[in-house]
Design a protein around this motif. Structure first.
Motif, PDB file in Angstrom:
ATOM      1  N   TYR A   1       4.070  -6.631  11.303  1.00 37.09           N
ATOM      2  CA  TYR A   1       4.038  -5.360  12.052  1.00 37.09           C
ATOM      3  C   TYR A   1       5.108  -4.399  11.538  1.00 37.09           C
ATOM      4  O   TYR A   1       4.841  -3.221  11.294  1.00 37.09           O
ATOM      5  N   LEU A   2       6.316  -4.916  11.354  1.00 31.07           N
ATOM      6  CA  LEU A   2       7.407  -4.039  10.925  1.00 31.07           C
ATOM      7  C   LEU A   2       7.168  -3.531   9.496  1.00 31.07           C
ATOM      8  O   LEU A   2       7.513  -2.399   9.168  1.00 31.07           O
ATOM      9  N   GLY A   3       6.546  -4.368   8.648  1.00 32.87           N
ATOM     10  CA  GLY A   3       6.194  -3.917   7.298  1.00 32.87           C
ATOM     11  C   GLY A   3       5.214  -2.752   7.349  1.00 32.87           C
ATOM     12  O   GLY A   3       5.348  -1.774   6.609  1.00 32.87           O
ATOM     13  N   LYS A   4       4.245  -2.861   8.258  1.00 33.82           N
ATOM     14  CA  LYS A   4       3.274  -1.760   8.409  1.00 33.82           C
ATOM     15  C   LYS A   4       3.957  -0.527   8.994  1.00 33.82           C
ATOM     16  O   LYS A   4       3.729   0.596   8.551  1.00 33.82           O
ATOM     17  N   LYS A   5       4.816  -0.764   9.994  1.00 30.34           N
ATOM     18  CA  LYS A   5       5.523   0.361  10.618  1.00 30.34           C
ATOM     19  C   LYS A   5       6.390   1.086   9.591  1.00 30.34           C
ATOM     20  O   LYS A   5       6.505   2.312   9.606  1.00 30.34           O
ATOM     21  N   ALA A   6       6.983   0.325   8.674  1.00 28.05           N
ATOM     22  CA  ALA A   6       7.851   0.916   7.643  1.00 28.05           C
ATOM     23  C   ALA A   6       7.032   1.564   6.532  1.00 28.05           C
ATOM     24  O   ALA A   6       7.597   2.239   5.667  1.00 28.05           O
ATOM     25  N   GLY A   7       5.731   1.341   6.537  1.00 29.64           N
ATOM     26  CA  GLY A   7       4.882   1.926   5.493  1.00 29.64           C
ATOM     27  C   GLY A   7       5.013   1.212   4.163  1.00 29.64           C
ATOM     28  O   GLY A   7       4.786   1.815   3.111  1.00 29.64           O
ATOM     29  N   LEU A   8       5.362  -0.082   4.186  1.00 32.60           N
ATOM     30  CA  LEU A   8       5.468  -0.814   2.926  1.00 32.60           C
ATOM     31  C   LEU A   8       4.087  -0.875   2.264  1.00 32.60           C
ATOM     32  O   LEU A   8       3.086  -1.148   2.920  1.00 32.60           O
ATOM     33  N   LYS A   9       4.092  -0.615   0.966  1.00 28.19           N
ATOM     34  CA  LYS A   9       2.837  -0.518   0.221  1.00 28.19           C
ATOM     35  C   LYS A   9       2.182  -1.897   0.094  1.00 28.19           C
ATOM     36  O   LYS A   9       2.867  -2.885  -0.169  1.00 28.19           O
ATOM     37  N   GLU A  10       0.879  -1.950   0.285  1.00 24.94           N
ATOM     38  CA  GLU A  10       0.171  -3.218   0.085  1.00 24.94           C
ATOM     39  C   GLU A  10      -0.674  -3.106  -1.177  1.00 24.94           C
ATOM     40  O   GLU A  10      -1.281  -2.067  -1.431  1.00 24.94           O
ATOM     41  N   PRO A  11      -0.697  -4.163  -2.021  1.00 27.49           N
ATOM     42  CA  PRO A  11      -1.467  -4.095  -3.259  1.00 27.49           C
ATOM     43  C   PRO A  11      -2.942  -3.810  -2.972  1.00 27.49           C
ATOM     44  O   PRO A  11      -3.499  -4.351  -2.002  1.00 27.49           O
ATOM     45  N   SER A  12      -3.571  -2.976  -3.799  1.00 28.37           N
ATOM     46  CA  SER A  12      -4.982  -2.650  -3.551  1.00 28.37           C
ATOM     47  C   SER A  12      -5.887  -3.816  -3.956  1.00 28.37           C
ATOM     48  O   SER A  12      -6.971  -3.984  -3.406  1.00 28.37           O
ATOM     49  N   ASP A  13      -5.454  -4.636  -4.893  1.00 34.22           N
ATOM     50  CA  ASP A  13      -6.257  -5.789  -5.318  1.00 34.22           C
ATOM     51  C   ASP A  13      -6.059  -6.925  -4.298  1.00 34.22           C
ATOM     52  O   ASP A  13      -4.943  -7.426  -4.131  1.00 34.22           O
ATOM     53  N   PRO A  14      -7.136  -7.335  -3.619  1.00 30.21           N
ATOM     54  CA  PRO A  14      -6.990  -8.385  -2.590  1.00 30.21           C
ATOM     55  C   PRO A  14      -6.384  -9.677  -3.126  1.00 30.21           C
ATOM     56  O   PRO A  14      -5.696 -10.399  -2.397  1.00 30.21           O
ATOM     57  N   LEU A  15      -6.628  -9.982  -4.401  1.00 28.68           N
ATOM     58  CA  LEU A  15      -6.079 -11.228  -4.951  1.00 28.68           C
ATOM     59  C   LEU A  15      -4.571 -11.114  -5.195  1.00 28.68           C
ATOM     60  O   LEU A  15      -3.848 -12.114  -5.104  1.00 28.68           O
ATOM     61  N   VAL A  16      -4.110  -9.910  -5.478  1.00 25.31           N
ATOM     62  CA  VAL A  16      -2.658  -9.718  -5.593  1.00 25.31           C
ATOM     63  C   VAL A  16      -2.054  -9.731  -4.186  1.00 25.31           C
ATOM     64  O   VAL A  16      -1.007 -10.352  -3.950  1.00 25.31           O
ATOM     65  N   ALA A  17      -2.732  -9.092  -3.238  1.00 24.95           N
ATOM     66  CA  ALA A  17      -2.240  -9.086  -1.849  1.00 24.95           C
ATOM     67  C   ALA A  17      -2.155 -10.516  -1.302  1.00 24.95           C
ATOM     68  O   ALA A  17      -1.260 -10.832  -0.510  1.00 24.95           O
ATOM     69  N   ALA A  18      -3.053 -11.381  -1.734  1.00 24.61           N
ATOM     70  CA  ALA A  18      -3.063 -12.765  -1.248  1.00 24.61           C
ATOM     71  C   ALA A  18      -1.799 -13.522  -1.653  1.00 24.61           C
ATOM     72  O   ALA A  18      -1.410 -14.489  -0.989  1.00 24.61           O
TER      73      ALA A  18
END
Ligand code: 0HH
Length: 205
Positions: free
Chosen positions: A69-86
């Motif tokens: 939640y705090l990562g989302k609140k801070a606007g931390l970037k998430e990788p667009s490639d789902p396999l990298v995000a995994a």
């Protein structure tokens, strides 16, 4: 308005939450629930446990849910490639397995279990070292995520448990040093407040 963190005056499962807030300029108020835990606070917590944060009158429980939640609140970037995000989730889950065993040992059988725990934690950490050296990024991915604060704190407590723990993990040692050098984290770790908090609630570390 500050986010409130309900927790004991220890590092424990509160520390990664403190790091993500400090590093991302989220104002955090530590609420010390120690003296009145059972009588006042426990019945008010969503799962009867802490850490819990309260933001805008809403409570969030479970340390990893709080970090996400705090990562989302801070606007931390998430990788667009789902396999990298995994990668973020798989490293976080591996870290949680190590932390779970660590907590059981600290509160259950420190004297008889410490040496085996260190041995097992090294074997489990080797998998992380191998994967992260292959990925070759500054953090678990190219940009810092909630899981990096959690892994950073885990590596820190393993180094307290076993000084030199990271000596055989060069990628993770460099990774640890990179996060420890981030200005707000570095400043906090040198503060009297940080130094006063025990790592765990029973004096074992
Ligand atoms: N899965 C949960 C999470 O990740 C686990 C939470 C948990 O185990 O958030 N919470 C424990 C406190 S962390 C809890 O709420 C362990 C530290 C205990 C220190 C206690 C003494 C401190 C004295 C200064 N435990 C209380 C309970 O369950 O009633």
């Amino acid at each position: 308005m500050a986010v409130q963190l309900y927790y004991f005056p220890i590092r424990g499962r509160g520390q990664a939450i403190r790091y993500i807030c400090l590093d991302n300029d989220i104002e955090l108020e530590n609420v010390n629930i120690g003296a009145e835990w059972a009588t006042k606070y426990k019945p008010l917590m969503p799962f009867g446990q802490v850490p819990v944060i309260e933001d805008g009158g809403v409570k969030v429980a479970q340390s990893c849910a709080i970090l996400r939640y705090l990562g989302k609140k801070a606007g931390l970037k998430e990788p667009s490639d789902p396999l990298v995000a995994a990668r973020v989730d798989m490293i976080n889950d591996q870290g949680e397995d190590i932390r779970g065993a660590y907590v059981r040992m600290i509160y259950g059988n420190y004297e008889t279990g410490k040496d085996d725990l260190i041995k097992d934690a090294k074997a489990e950490t080797q998998f992380i070292e191998t994967l992260m050296s292959g990925w070759g990024s500054d953090f678990i991915t190219d940009t810092i995520s909630f899981a990096d604060y959690n892994l950073f704190d885990l590596l820190d407590i393993l180094c307290v448990l076993s000084p030199g723990f990271l000596d055989e993990f060069p990628t993770l040692q460099a990774y640890f040093d990179r996060i420890a050098a981030r200005p707000n984290i570095k400043k906090h770790r040198h503060s009297d407040e940080f130094k006063a908090w025990p790592v765990n609630g029973n004096g074992k570390q």
